[in-house]
Design a protein around this motif. Structure first.
Motif, mmCIF file in Angstrom:
data_model
loop_
_atom_site.group_PDB
_atom_site.id
_atom_site.type_symbol
_atom_site.label_atom_id
_atom_site.label_comp_id
_atom_site.label_asym_id
_atom_site.label_seq_id
_atom_site.Cartn_x
_atom_site.Cartn_y
_atom_site.Cartn_z
ATOM 1 N N ILE A 245 0.973 -1.095 -0.027
ATOM 2 C CA ILE A 245 -0.080 0.065 -0.218
ATOM 3 C C ILE A 245 0.798 1.128 0.140
ATOM 4 C CG2 ILE A 245 -1.817 1.273 1.291
ATOM 5 C CD1 ILE A 245 -2.973 -1.231 2.020
ATOM 6 N N LEU A 246 1.863 1.123 0.885
ATOM 7 C CA LEU A 246 3.126 2.171 0.785
ATOM 8 C C LEU A 246 3.484 2.493 -0.761
ATOM 9 C CD1 LEU A 246 4.446 4.690 2.477
ATOM 10 C CD2 LEU A 246 6.361 2.799 2.883
ATOM 11 N N LEU A 247 4.005 1.379 -1.145
ATOM 12 C CA LEU A 247 4.668 1.690 -2.551
ATOM 13 C C LEU A 247 3.453 2.043 -3.759
ATOM 14 C CD1 LEU A 247 6.879 -1.508 -2.540
ATOM 15 C CD2 LEU A 247 7.439 0.640 -2.702
ATOM 16 N N SER A 248 2.291 1.503 -3.267
ATOM 17 C CA SER A 248 1.205 2.020 -4.157
ATOM 18 C C SER A 248 0.880 3.581 -4.060
ATOM 19 C CB SER A 248 -0.265 1.321 -3.880
ATOM 20 O OG SER A 248 -1.032 1.109 -4.897
ATOM 21 N N LEU A 249 0.725 4.138 -2.751
ATOM 22 C CA LEU A 249 1.040 5.480 -2.872
ATOM 23 C C LEU A 249 1.885 6.242 -3.263
ATOM 24 C CD1 LEU A 249 -0.373 5.687 1.053
ATOM 25 C CD2 LEU A 249 -1.738 6.285 -0.917
ATOM 26 N N VAL A 250 3.140 5.745 -3.117
ATOM 27 C CA VAL A 250 4.424 6.554 -3.932
ATOM 28 C C VAL A 250 4.209 6.341 -5.207
ATOM 29 C CG1 VAL A 250 6.954 6.219 -4.075
ATOM 30 C CG2 VAL A 250 5.885 5.986 -2.005
ATOM 31 N N ASN A 251 3.752 5.035 -5.922
ATOM 32 C CA ASN A 251 3.564 5.031 -7.295
ATOM 33 C C ASN A 251 2.376 5.747 -7.885
ATOM 34 O OD1 ASN A 251 3.592 3.594 -9.552
ATOM 35 N ND2 ASN A 251 2.480 1.664 -8.807
ATOM 36 N N THR A 252 1.281 6.226 -7.192
ATOM 37 C CA THR A 252 0.458 7.292 -7.632
ATOM 38 C C THR A 252 0.956 8.505 -7.534
ATOM 39 O OG1 THR A 252 -0.651 7.596 -5.464
ATOM 40 C CG2 THR A 252 -1.585 5.960 -7.358
ATOM 41 N N PHE B 162 10.540 -10.065 -5.449
ATOM 42 C CA PHE B 162 9.371 -9.252 -5.850
ATOM 43 C C PHE B 162 9.249 -7.737 -5.107
ATOM 44 C CE2 PHE B 162 7.560 -13.281 -7.276
ATOM 45 C CZ PHE B 162 6.845 -12.828 -8.154
ATOM 46 N N LEU B 163 9.687 -7.486 -4.168
ATOM 47 C CA LEU B 163 9.847 -6.201 -3.953
ATOM 48 C C LEU B 163 10.562 -5.247 -4.532
ATOM 49 C CD1 LEU B 163 10.133 -6.409 0.208
ATOM 50 C CD2 LEU B 163 7.854 -5.702 -1.113
ATOM 51 N N GLY B 164 11.826 -6.088 -5.190
ATOM 52 C CA GLY B 164 12.456 -5.189 -6.089
ATOM 53 C C GLY B 164 11.836 -4.931 -7.328
ATOM 54 N N LEU B 165 11.043 -5.705 -7.830
ATOM 55 C CA LEU B 165 10.491 -5.694 -9.041
ATOM 56 C C LEU B 165 9.337 -4.453 -8.717
ATOM 57 C CD1 LEU B 165 9.480 -9.093 -10.184
ATOM 58 C CD2 LEU B 165 10.939 -7.313 -11.254
ATOM 59 N N MET B 166 8.588 -4.657 -7.394
ATOM 60 C CA MET B 166 7.691 -3.423 -7.184
ATOM 61 C C MET B 166 8.325 -1.877 -7.043
ATOM 62 S SD MET B 166 5.559 -4.918 -4.003
ATOM 63 C CE MET B 166 4.352 -6.205 -4.109
ATOM 64 N N ILE B 167 9.484 -1.969 -6.484
ATOM 65 C CA ILE B 167 10.205 -0.450 -6.645
ATOM 66 C C ILE B 167 10.313 -0.103 -8.079
ATOM 67 C CG2 ILE B 167 12.400 0.581 -6.139
ATOM 68 C CD1 ILE B 167 12.260 -1.138 -3.452
ATOM 69 N N LEU B 168 10.790 -1.126 -8.837
ATOM 70 C CA LEU B 168 11.091 -0.996 -10.363
ATOM 71 C C LEU B 168 9.896 -0.560 -10.856
ATOM 72 C CD1 LEU B 168 13.198 -0.731 -12.677
ATOM 73 C CD2 LEU B 168 12.385 -3.176 -13.117
ATOM 74 N N SER B 169 8.587 -0.912 -10.622
ATOM 75 C CA SER B 169 7.339 -0.401 -11.038
ATOM 76 C C SER B 169 7.151 0.684 -10.584
ATOM 77 C CB SER B 169 6.400 -1.303 -10.470
ATOM 78 O OG SER B 169 4.997 -0.975 -10.891
ATOM 79 N N VAL B 170 7.452 1.230 -9.216
ATOM 80 C CA VAL B 170 7.381 2.514 -8.891
ATOM 81 C C VAL B 170 7.986 3.652 -9.716
ATOM 82 C CG1 VAL B 170 7.695 4.362 -6.948
ATOM 83 C CG2 VAL B 170 6.569 2.050 -6.483
ATOM 84 N N ILE B 171 9.363 3.228 -10.132
ATOM 85 C CA ILE B 171 10.060 4.025 -10.885
ATOM 86 C C ILE B 171 9.616 4.323 -12.338
ATOM 87 C CG2 ILE B 171 12.243 4.425 -11.888
ATOM 88 C CD1 ILE B 171 13.316 3.070 -9.325
ATOM 89 N N LEU B 172 9.317 3.213 -12.661
ATOM 90 C CA LEU B 172 8.696 3.428 -14.198
ATOM 91 C C LEU B 172 7.286 3.926 -14.360
ATOM 92 C CD1 LEU B 172 10.058 -0.043 -15.441
ATOM 93 C CD2 LEU B 172 10.797 2.294 -15.972
ATOM 94 N N SER B 173 6.636 4.179 -13.462
ATOM 95 C CA SER B 173 5.158 4.457 -13.452
ATOM 96 C C SER B 173 5.200 5.834 -13.573
ATOM 97 C CB SER B 173 4.324 4.231 -12.185
ATOM 98 O OG SER B 173 5.070 4.931 -10.954
ATOM 99 N N GLY B 174 6.181 6.530 -13.289
ATOM 100 C CA GLY B 174 6.323 8.040 -13.849
ATOM 101 C C GLY B 174 6.525 8.278 -15.274
ATOM 102 N N PHE B 175 6.652 7.372 -16.085
ATOM 103 C CA PHE B 175 6.967 7.349 -17.556
ATOM 104 C C PHE B 175 5.980 6.630 -18.460
ATOM 105 C CE2 PHE B 175 11.134 7.580 -15.195
ATOM 106 C CZ PHE B 175 11.605 8.915 -15.676
ATOM 107 N N ILE B 176 5.559 5.512 -17.702
ATOM 108 C CA ILE B 176 4.564 4.559 -18.444
ATOM 109 C C ILE B 176 3.592 4.266 -17.420
ATOM 110 C CG2 ILE B 176 4.173 2.385 -19.677
ATOM 111 C CD1 ILE B 176 7.241 2.339 -20.102
#
Length: 191
Positions: free
Chosen positions: A45-52, A132-146
């Motif tokens: 949830i925290l990563l999802s908030l950072v993601n958004t 999987f946490l590493g993949l989640m962090i990568l997803s957070v970074i890439l969400s700003g671009f895609i």
């Protein structure tokens, strides 16, 4: 992957069965179980908030409308499409983890440290979660671009849930410890 001999597995299972049958089980506190079972969902949830936030901030820089009230507005409208699946999958994840941890934590700590099987399964679970946490962090970074990477957190949380159960089950079967662990689980349930 660790390699064990049949004699090592049999000796480990006999040790686990003897220790549990002797009444040395521990009743884990519900607060400890809740903390451990909600760790990954809370982190998701925290990563999802950072993601958004990343998605909102990067896109707002393009259109020059970045402000904190705008993020809250974005979070309560479009951001809910990412948060709601994360929360629902997190609840399912924590319920299943709670049941597994309940059985795992009833085994005394010294027995868990001595056990080859439990130590091996602990290493596998740790490596899988870190991956999987590493993949989640990568997803957070890439969400700003895609923008589609914004849905990476709930998707990866669900994948972690499935893969973790599948890998642990496969390793238990590979070691031939399935029937013995089922007996131990039934013994713990009776206690």
């Amino acid at each position: 992957m660790s390699q064990f001999t049949k004699a090592e597995i049999d000796a480990d299972m006999a040790m686990l069965t003897d220790k549990i049958a002797s009444g040395g089980t521990v009743i884990a506190s519900s607060s400890d179980l809740l903390k451990k079972s909600f760790f990954i969902p809370a982190l998701s949830i925290l990563l999802s908030l950072v993601n958004t936030w990343t998605f909102y901030y990067i896109n707002s820089l393009r259109y020059k409308y970045a402000y904190s009230e705008g993020y809250v507005e974005f979070l309560t409208s479009d951001g809910l499409f990412v948060l709601i699946p994360t929360v629902i999958i997190g609840l399912l994840f924590s319920i299943m983890t709670y049941n597994n941890l309940l059985i795992y934590l009833t085994i005394p700590d010294d027995v868990r440290k001595k056990s080859l099987i439990l130590g091996h399964l602990e290493k596998i679970v740790f490596r899988t979660v870190v991956f999987f946490l590493g993949l989640m962090i990568l997803s957070v970074i890439l969400s700003g671009f895609i923008s589609w990477f914004a849905f990476g957190i709930p998707a990866l949380e669900f994948a972690l849930f499935l893969v973790l159960n599948m890998i642990v089950g496969m390793e238990i079967n590979r070691l031939g410890a399935g029937l013995a662990l089922e007996k131990i689980s039934n013994l713990i349930k009776k206690i």
